[in-house]
Scaffold this motif. Structure first.
Motif: not given
Lengths: 255, 270, 291
Positions: B6-11, B25-27, B50-53, B64-68
């Motif tokens: 649901i959350v995709r963090i890249r670089g 950071l990748d997560l 805070k980056h996710i929100t 990327e959260v939920d595809g956005e």
């Protein structure tokens, strides 16, 4: 925001600039905050109606002391019949708007600053952001608008109490003729020059400035108890200076 | 497993005031699970949330959260996304102006025009879920820390979000309150299928609920895996963090110049 | 919700209170209270001089306010002001031969238009005119009449210049009148300090019609009345020779300071007289102390 080494002038200029930009932010958010009309009403209650007691009391005393002093001075020239006129003009043009604004800054401005500062410190503003509620539109704008609406009304109430106080001292205690007191006042005081340009316009301008400073200081305060304390102090200091300086500028334009 | 993240963090790279918070950071946060993000204090765990929100934006990389892609969203889209995310603040962040009921009802009143009857039903339902229906008319100042956090949780789930972010949910709770919160996190995940992200450093508590743990240090993920296996994977970071050593890869001394020079001894390295 | 409604009610009350206070101030303590109410009609008047009259100034009959000044404008091409009066419809019976006068309330008050009734049976109509007017009395002229100051005469016949030296000219200004036997015959052209001395040289421009001034005449700086302006008075001598362009007066009398005059009345003389200050200090009673 500013480096510690900067001197007072640069820091003050930075603050003034940031404050001006904040005003633009607030004005831009006014349309968005229309849906929070209820919140604005609630804030008018808090900053306006809750300041009534202090404003009415002070207005009464200012009117009374003016009546006393003017009676004393005017009796030298045998002009005590002008007491009512001078009380009314002094209050409408200067004391009403200025003293009300100073009281407002002390009573409502500080509480707005402290409230917003504490909301910042306890993450309430961030929480609103997270609940997809714009804190500028929900917190800052209603308090700003409430101040702008409330201060002219408070100023007018102050003036009414002041005239009443002047009447109390002049007519009831010192024995100026009631008819003379009123007729001299009504003959000289002008609606446009003294009430519209005096009380209303000045109070409106002061309302904008005081509310802006209070909301700005609260909004930009460092989220610590020390930060909130400093911000509250700065609200009073900055508002007082701004009110008196602006009063001079406005007067020189209006007179 | 990472297929349905649901959350995709890249670089993700973020530099704040000259200090590198995240370094490439990748997560991934898997959907429908409970994921814990752990790490020493000051490594930017809350900053990551805070980056996710979308409250903060990185200097490089994607979130990327939920595809956005969050950093690229307009304000309206971001607010739309946030309505699908619940966020539990460390200090609960209840609005002190309102009582418990109005606090939980706040997002509903702000974003919907539901009839009063329906709002009442939803709010009481959420309060019942956290066990505080009887406290509906209390003010936030009258609540204990654990109760306030449960009220905040009720508020965070009032829109039935797909994702809940818990920022330090266990700090300052007595064992009873801590277990109540743990129970709620697990119940919400299991009954409603809400993806949960925990930021915490209480290893024992995390081990009870989390299915996956990321250990972040120095702006990178230094270890990841199931909580039981993670503690003894042999890396010096995990050994220090889970073993609670005072010194190690995370130094005891905050970076400073030569001590002897600072004290003014002539023999110091100048 | 009950909580919120009480805020709304309280806020409403507060706003109503504010506006009623405003209405009270505006109607009870200002000149709006005197404003004409209801319908009114316009009457035209013409004045040679309106003085300090302003629009919205009151119009009064027998001291009672019946309307206000609507507009004041200059009649094109004439040294005359057209003043339009707005008079309340209740006062429809003003005779058309009434006199409109610009009065001043008290010595320093605002000016207003007073209407004194005539004897005509026909009232003045809407848009009509009150033909008889009396212009504003300028305070300066009125004082001038009392104190005999008057202004300098026109210099139609050209002037010749003579000088006079005074030890003290008081408040004498260029442009002040020069009089002989109380009749203005010229004016002061310049007042300058004579180089290298403490005396003032005053140049007088005197009308050529009055060229027969004996050369032993004396010039004095006088004050018109108690608070009037200062002028130069010439007292003719007996010499058969007359003063000519560029001559100067031999005999002069300097200005008397009002303080000195008053000081003469007092037993102890002028306290500001520093020359004898030391000697007087011991004999002079301490007035402030006694009071």
């Amino acid at each position: 925001m500013t480096a510690k080494g900067d001197n007072v002038v640069i820091r003050s200029l930075t603050q003034i600039g940031a404050c001006g930009l904040f005003l633009l932010t607030i004005l831009a958010a006014v349309p968005r905050s229309l849906r929070h009309g209820r919140e604005t009403v609630r804030q008018i209650w808090f900053v306006g109606a809750m300041s009534l007691t202090i404003v009415m009391t002070c207005g009464l005393f200012v009117g009374m002391v003016l009546g006393l002093q003017l009676y004393d001075v005017l009796s030298i020239f045998g002009g005590t019949s002008a007491t009512g006129t001078v009380v009314a003009i002094a209050i409408y043009r200067e004391l009403g708007p200025v003293v009300t604004a100073l009281l407002f800054a002390g009573r409502a401005g500080t509480s707005v600053t402290a409230e917003i500062g504490l909301m910042r410190a306890t993450d309430q503003l961030d929480a609103m952001e997270m609940m997809a509620v714009d804190p500028i539109a929900y917190v800052a704008v209603p308090r700003f608008l409430a101040g702008v609406v409330a201060l002219p009304l408070l100023g007018v109430v102050f003036c009414a109490m002041g005239v009443f106080g002047g009447h109390l001292v002049g007519v009831t205690w010192l024995g100026i003729d009631n008819g003379t007191f009123w007729s001299n006042m009504t003959a000289t005081v002008d609606v446009h020059k003294d009430i519209v340009n005096g009380v209303l316009l000045k109070s409106f301008a002061f309302g904008i400035v005081v509310s802006l400073i209070a909301v700005f200081q609260g909004y930009t305060t460092p989220p610590t108890s020390e930060g909130v304390a400093y911000a509250t102090t700065r609200t009073v200091v900055a508002s007082s200076i701004a009110i008196l300086a602006l009063d001079f500028v406005l007067t020189s334009f209006l007179i | 497993m990472t297929d349905d993240a649901i959350v995709r963090i890249r670089g993700l790279t973020t530099v704040l005031n000259g200090k590198t918070i995240f370094d490439n950071l990748d997560l991934d946060i898997p959907r429908g699970r409970i994921t814990a993000i752990m790490g020493p204090s000051g490594t930017g765990k809350t900053t990551l949330l805070k980056h996710i929100t979308g409250q903060m934006r990185g200097d490089a990389g994607s979130v990327e959260v939920d595809g956005e892609n969050v950093p690229a969203l307009s304000r309206e889209r971001l607010f739309g996304l946030r309505e699908r995310i619940g966020y539990l603040f460390q200090n609960s962040a209840l609005l002190t102006d309102f009582d418990v009921f109005e606090n939980v009802a706040f997002p509903l009143r702000q974003h919907t025009r539901l009839p009063e009857e329906l709002i009442r039903n939803i709010v009481l339902n959420k309060l019942q879920a956290v066990g505080l229906r009887g406290a509906a008319r209390l003010m936030p100042t009258e609540l204990s820390g654990g109760m306030a956090r449960r009220v905040a949780l009720a508020r965070a789930i009032v829109f039935d979000p797909a994702l809940i972010l818990y920022d330090e949910p266990f700090v300052g709770l007595d064992p009873i309150a801590l277990n109540q919160v743990l129970l709620l996190i697990r119940t919400l995940n299991q009954t409603l299928g809400i993806t949960s992200v925990l930021v915490a450093h209480e290893l024992a508590a995390v081990q009870k609920v989390a299915e996956r743990v990321y250990l972040i240090a120095n702006g990178k993920v230094v270890a990841q895996g199931a909580p039981d296996s993670l503690a003894d994977d042999g890396s010096p970071w995990t050994a220090q963090f889970f073993g609670g050593e005072a010194d190690g890869p995370v130094p005891f001394q905050y970076p400073a110049g030569d001590y002897a020079t600072a004290l003014g001894f002539p023999g110091g390295k100048a | 919700m009950t909580q919120r409604r009480s805020y709304a009610v309280g806020t409403g009350l507060f706003i109503v209170l504010g506006f009623s206070a405003l209405a009270y101030l505006a109607t009870q303590t200002t000149s709006v209270a005197n404003a004409t109410q209801g319908a009114s009609y316009m009457v035209e008047t013409h004045f040679a001089n309106v003085g300090q009259l302003k629009t919205r100034a009151p119009v009064k009959i027998a001291g009672v306010r019946v309307g206000s000044v609507q507009s004041i404008e200059l009649v094109p091409g004439k040294e005359e002001a057209k003043v339009t009066l707005s008079i309340d419809d209740r006062h429809k019976d003003i005779p058309d031969d009434s006199v409109a006068t610009i009065f001043t309330s008290g010595l320093l008050g605002d000016q207003y238009v007073g209407i004194q009734f005539g004897r005509s049976k026909t009232p003045v109509k809407e848009g009509g005119e009150i033909g008889l007017t009396r212009p504003a009395q300028q305070l300066e002229e009125m004082l001038g009449k009392f104190f005999g100051g008057g202004s300098a005469p026109d210099r139609l016949g050209g002037t010749f210049h003579v000088t006079a030296e005074f030890t003290n000219v008081g408040a004498l200004q260029p442009g002040a009148a020069v009089k002989m036997a109380g009749v203005p015959i010229g004016s002061v052209d310049s007042v300058v300090i004579k180089p290298g001395s403490s005396e003032a040289t005053v140049t007088l421009g005197i009308d050529k019609r009055y060229s027969q001034i004996p050369d032993d005449s004396s010039a004095a700086v006088f004050t018109s009345g108690l608070i009037g302006s200062q002028y130069v008075a010439i007292q003719p001598g007996g010499s058969p020779e007359y003063l000519a362009e560029g001559d100067s007066f031999v005999l002069t009398q300097s200005a008397l300071q009002l303080e000195d005059l008053i000081g003469k009345f007092l037993v102890n003389g002028s306290p500001s007289d520093n020359k004898s200050g030391g000697a007087q200090g011991s004999t002079q009673p301490d007035n402030a102390g006694k009071k």
